[in-house]
Design a protein around this motif. Structure first.
Motif, PDB file in Angstrom:
ATOM      1  N   GLU A 172       0.857  -1.388   0.124  1.00 11.46           N
ATOM      2  CA  GLU A 172       0.120  -0.066   0.063  1.00 11.46           C
ATOM      3  C   GLU A 172       0.851   1.277   0.076  1.00 11.46           C
ATOM      4  O   GLU A 172       2.170   1.011   0.285  1.00 11.46           O
ATOM      5  CB  GLU A 172      -1.033   0.075   1.154  1.00 11.46           C
ATOM      6  CG  GLU A 172      -0.280  -0.052   2.667  1.00 11.46           C
ATOM      7  CD  GLU A 172      -1.081   0.106   3.732  1.00 11.46           C
ATOM      8  OE1 GLU A 172      -2.467  -0.223   3.502  1.00 11.46           O
ATOM      9  OE2 GLU A 172      -0.572   0.088   4.906  1.00 11.46           O
ATOM     10  N   TYR A 174       0.577   5.882   0.147  1.00 16.22           N
ATOM     11  CA  TYR A 174      -0.185   7.158   0.610  1.00 16.22           C
ATOM     12  C   TYR A 174       0.074   8.222  -0.140  1.00 16.22           C
ATOM     13  O   TYR A 174       1.186   8.637  -0.492  1.00 16.22           O
ATOM     14  CB  TYR A 174       0.194   7.293   2.213  1.00 16.22           C
ATOM     15  CG  TYR A 174       0.129   6.021   3.185  1.00 16.22           C
ATOM     16  CD1 TYR A 174      -0.888   5.682   3.566  1.00 16.22           C
ATOM     17  CD2 TYR A 174       1.291   5.251   2.865  1.00 16.22           C
ATOM     18  CE1 TYR A 174      -1.223   4.618   4.426  1.00 16.22           C
ATOM     19  CE2 TYR A 174       1.297   3.812   3.587  1.00 16.22           C
ATOM     20  CZ  TYR A 174       0.247   3.623   4.549  1.00 16.22           C
ATOM     21  OH  TYR A 174       0.041   2.406   5.048  1.00 16.22           O
ATOM     22  N   ARG A 176      -0.199  12.306   0.730  1.00 15.38           N
ATOM     23  CA  ARG A 176      -0.540  13.181   1.820  1.00 15.38           C
ATOM     24  C   ARG A 176      -0.304  14.378   1.659  1.00 15.38           C
ATOM     25  O   ARG A 176       0.730  15.051   0.794  1.00 15.38           O
ATOM     26  CB  ARG A 176       0.563  12.774   2.990  1.00 15.38           C
ATOM     27  CG  ARG A 176       0.306  11.509   3.739  1.00 15.38           C
ATOM     28  CD  ARG A 176       1.339  10.820   4.499  1.00 15.38           C
ATOM     29  NE  ARG A 176       2.301  10.194   3.717  1.00 15.38           N
ATOM     30  CZ  ARG A 176       3.310   9.691   4.494  1.00 15.38           C
ATOM     31  NH1 ARG A 176       3.095   9.344   5.935  1.00 15.38           N
ATOM     32  NH2 ARG A 176       4.485   8.939   3.612  1.00 15.38           N
ATOM     33  N   CYS A 213      -4.958  12.309   4.072  1.00 17.69           N
ATOM     34  CA  CYS A 213      -4.135  11.196   3.376  1.00 17.69           C
ATOM     35  C   CYS A 213      -5.076  10.282   2.646  1.00 17.69           C
ATOM     36  O   CYS A 213      -6.111   9.870   3.132  1.00 17.69           O
ATOM     37  CB  CYS A 213      -3.639  10.536   4.552  1.00 17.69           C
ATOM     38  SG  CYS A 213      -2.417   9.177   4.125  1.00 17.69           S
ATOM     39  N   CYS A 215      -4.847   6.665   1.085  1.00 13.97           N
ATOM     40  CA  CYS A 215      -4.318   5.264   0.969  1.00 13.97           C
ATOM     41  C   CYS A 215      -4.997   4.290   0.052  1.00 13.97           C
ATOM     42  O   CYS A 215      -6.195   4.460   0.179  1.00 13.97           O
ATOM     43  CB  CYS A 215      -4.315   4.840   2.367  1.00 13.97           C
ATOM     44  SG  CYS A 215      -3.513   3.292   2.562  1.00 13.97           S
ATOM     45  N   ARG A 224      -3.438   5.894  -7.027  1.00 17.75           N
ATOM     46  CA  ARG A 224      -1.962   6.476  -6.500  1.00 17.75           C
ATOM     47  C   ARG A 224      -1.736   7.602  -7.602  1.00 17.75           C
ATOM     48  O   ARG A 224      -0.735   8.239  -7.510  1.00 17.75           O
ATOM     49  CB  ARG A 224      -1.171   5.349  -6.403  1.00 17.75           C
ATOM     50  CG  ARG A 224      -0.603   4.585  -7.516  1.00 17.75           C
ATOM     51  CD  ARG A 224       0.151   3.438  -7.456  1.00 17.75           C
ATOM     52  NE  ARG A 224       0.390   2.485  -8.501  1.00 17.75           N
ATOM     53  CZ  ARG A 224       0.995   2.396  -9.922  1.00 17.75           C
ATOM     54  NH1 ARG A 224       1.679   3.499  -9.820  1.00 17.75           N
ATOM     55  NH2 ARG A 224       0.988   1.593 -10.493  1.00 17.75           N
ATOM     56  N   TRP A 253       2.795  10.514  -3.850  1.00 20.74           N
ATOM     57  CA  TRP A 253       2.544   9.177  -3.550  1.00 20.74           C
ATOM     58  C   TRP A 253       3.896   8.520  -2.834  1.00 20.74           C
ATOM     59  O   TRP A 253       4.543   8.363  -3.597  1.00 20.74           O
ATOM     60  CB  TRP A 253       1.998   8.265  -4.601  1.00 20.74           C
ATOM     61  CG  TRP A 253       1.183   7.032  -4.077  1.00 20.74           C
ATOM     62  CD1 TRP A 253       0.014   6.877  -3.456  1.00 20.74           C
ATOM     63  CD2 TRP A 253       2.005   5.711  -4.355  1.00 20.74           C
ATOM     64  NE1 TRP A 253      -0.169   5.645  -3.417  1.00 20.74           N
ATOM     65  CE2 TRP A 253       1.021   4.735  -3.875  1.00 20.74           C
ATOM     66  CE3 TRP A 253       3.171   5.528  -4.671  1.00 20.74           C
ATOM     67  CZ2 TRP A 253       1.239   3.331  -3.663  1.00 20.74           C
ATOM     68  CZ3 TRP A 253       3.518   4.098  -4.493  1.00 20.74           C
ATOM     69  CH2 TRP A 253       2.520   2.976  -4.104  1.00 20.74           C
ATOM     70  N   ASN A 282       0.268   3.989   9.850  1.00 18.32           N
ATOM     71  CA  ASN A 282      -1.290   3.584   9.988  1.00 18.32           C
ATOM     72  C   ASN A 282      -1.535   3.836  11.625  1.00 18.32           C
ATOM     73  O   ASN A 282      -2.580   4.354  11.736  1.00 18.32           O
ATOM     74  CB  ASN A 282      -1.648   1.897   9.878  1.00 18.32           C
ATOM     75  CG  ASN A 282      -1.454   1.248   8.459  1.00 18.32           C
ATOM     76  OD1 ASN A 282      -1.976   2.216   7.703  1.00 18.32           O
ATOM     77  ND2 ASN A 282      -0.487   0.306   8.243  1.00 18.32           N
TER      78      ASN A 282
END
Length: 376
Positions: A172, A174, A176, A213, A215, A224, A253, A282
């Motif tokens: 995975e 992220y 942000r 954020c 995800c 992404r 990303w 997380n």
């Protein structure tokens, strides 16, 4: 008085600056090497839990770092129908604050300048030895009583010390970023929205901006994409148009990473921060553990005159909690993102029940409620 002990630190990120401050406060002379030609911080907001806030207070930067931050009162995770899956409340001795990452970094920079820490820019460290030698890219070798590798997930120094066990690329990633704040936005509640394998995290940050954020799994090409593909995120979160429409053509990303080390030190050389325990965000504990572990590092060195012995005791006492949080942040990520879509309704039922179990709450929040060594 004898000559102060000296430390050479590679990396002027959050971990390197925190280590420099902690050591300087105990009378060490400190030099930090930063490969960039300026001190700058990338990123959006940052979660500071009670353990991180106590550590920053001991480092003398808490007030400056959080002067614009929102004080969070509740954290809620919701399924696609809006039902709460998890609820966490915060009190006076169990805090969560969310400043812009740049505010935190500026506060750390101001503190190292106040303590007269020497920072060398455009200075790239390429190796270290267990005997206290730091090798620079230009061939210079700096000798010290302590060498600290704070050069990130892909630490070159960690590997020259043969301390790497594994660096895992997780499934995975992220995006942000910060979005403009509007009147009526929740001011004290963080909400994590779940939809299939995607998550959207809304965080109150300051009076001017909120932290968001996004995800998604690495195979989610649309999810992404940067700039953010707002249309595809609105398909996943149709009730969150007021948030998604404010996302600008910024952000980046990043793939989630996990670092596992054979040890946190070799001789008189230590690794800290992401170089020692990089993890997905997380549980929002990566930076907080960095601050508490660097604060503790200086404390153990104060108690023990032999540096190698102090480093061994530091890891033996402090690492179990960090390892625990690494395991639980992985579990949280798998529960959130790796659950098959056809069983999404069962995920909601299971998580709502499991997160109400006191034992689970204690495991998820063990670091947040920990009193760091050296904290006031």
């Amino acid at each position: 008085m004898g000559k102060p002990r000296h430390a050479e630190i590679a990396g002027a990120g959050l971990g390197g600056l925190a280590a420099a401050i902690a050591l300087a406060q105990h009378g060490w002379s400190v030099r930090v090497h930063e490969r960039s030609d300026s001190l700058r911080m990338f990123g959006a907001g940052i979660w500071l839990w009670e353990n991180g806030l106590r550590s920053l207070d001991a480092l003398g930067v808490e007030q400056a770092a959080t002067k614009r931050a929102k004080r969070i009162e509740t954290l809620v995770a919701r399924d696609p129908e809006g039902r709460p899956l998890m609820h966490r409340s915060f009190g006076s001795g169990d805090r969560l604050m969310l400043p812009p990452r740049a505010d935190l970094y500026d506060a750390l920079i101001a503190r190292v300048e106040e303590l007269e820490v020497d920072i060398e820019l455009s200075s790239t460290a390429v190796g270290a030895t267990k005997h206290g030698e730091l090798e620079l890219e230009d061939g210079t070798v700096r000798k010290a009583d302590l060498v600290v590798a704070a050069d990130g997930v892909f630490s070159r120094l960690r590997e020259t010390l043969l301390l790497t066990r594994r660096v895992d690329y997780l499934d995975e990633g992220y995006t942000r970023l910060l979005i403009p704040r509007r009147d009526g936005d929740p001011a004290t509640e963080i909400t994590e929205y779940w939809s299939g394998s995607r998550r959207l995290l809304y965080d109150p940050c300051t009076d001017d901006v909120n932290y968001v954020c996004l995800c998604c799994p690495v195979d989610d090409e649309a999810g992404r994409r940067v700039p953010v593909d707002k249309e595809t995120w609105l398909e996943s979160f149709p009730t969150l148009g007021g948030i998604v429409e404010r996302i600008e053509d910024t952000g980046r990303w990043d793939r989630a990473m996990r670092v596992t080390t054979r040890a946190w030190s070799s001789g008189v050389a230590a690794v800290v921060g992401d170089a020692a325990h990089g993890q997905p965000p997380n549980l929002g504990q990566g930076a907080n553990l960095t601050f508490q572990n660097t604060l503790a590092l200086a404390e153990y060195l104060e108690r023990e005159s032999d540096v190698a012995t102090a480093l061994t005791r530091w890891e033996r006492k402090e690492r179990p909690l960090t390892d625990h949080i690494q395991r639980w942040t992985d579990l949280y990520g798998r529960a959130a993102s790796a659950w098959p879509d056809r069983f999404a309704h069962r995920r909601s039922q299971v998580l709502e029940a499991v997160t109400r179990i006191p034992w689970v709450d204690r495991q998820l929040n063990r670091a947040a409620r920990h009193r760091p060594v050296g904290a006031r």
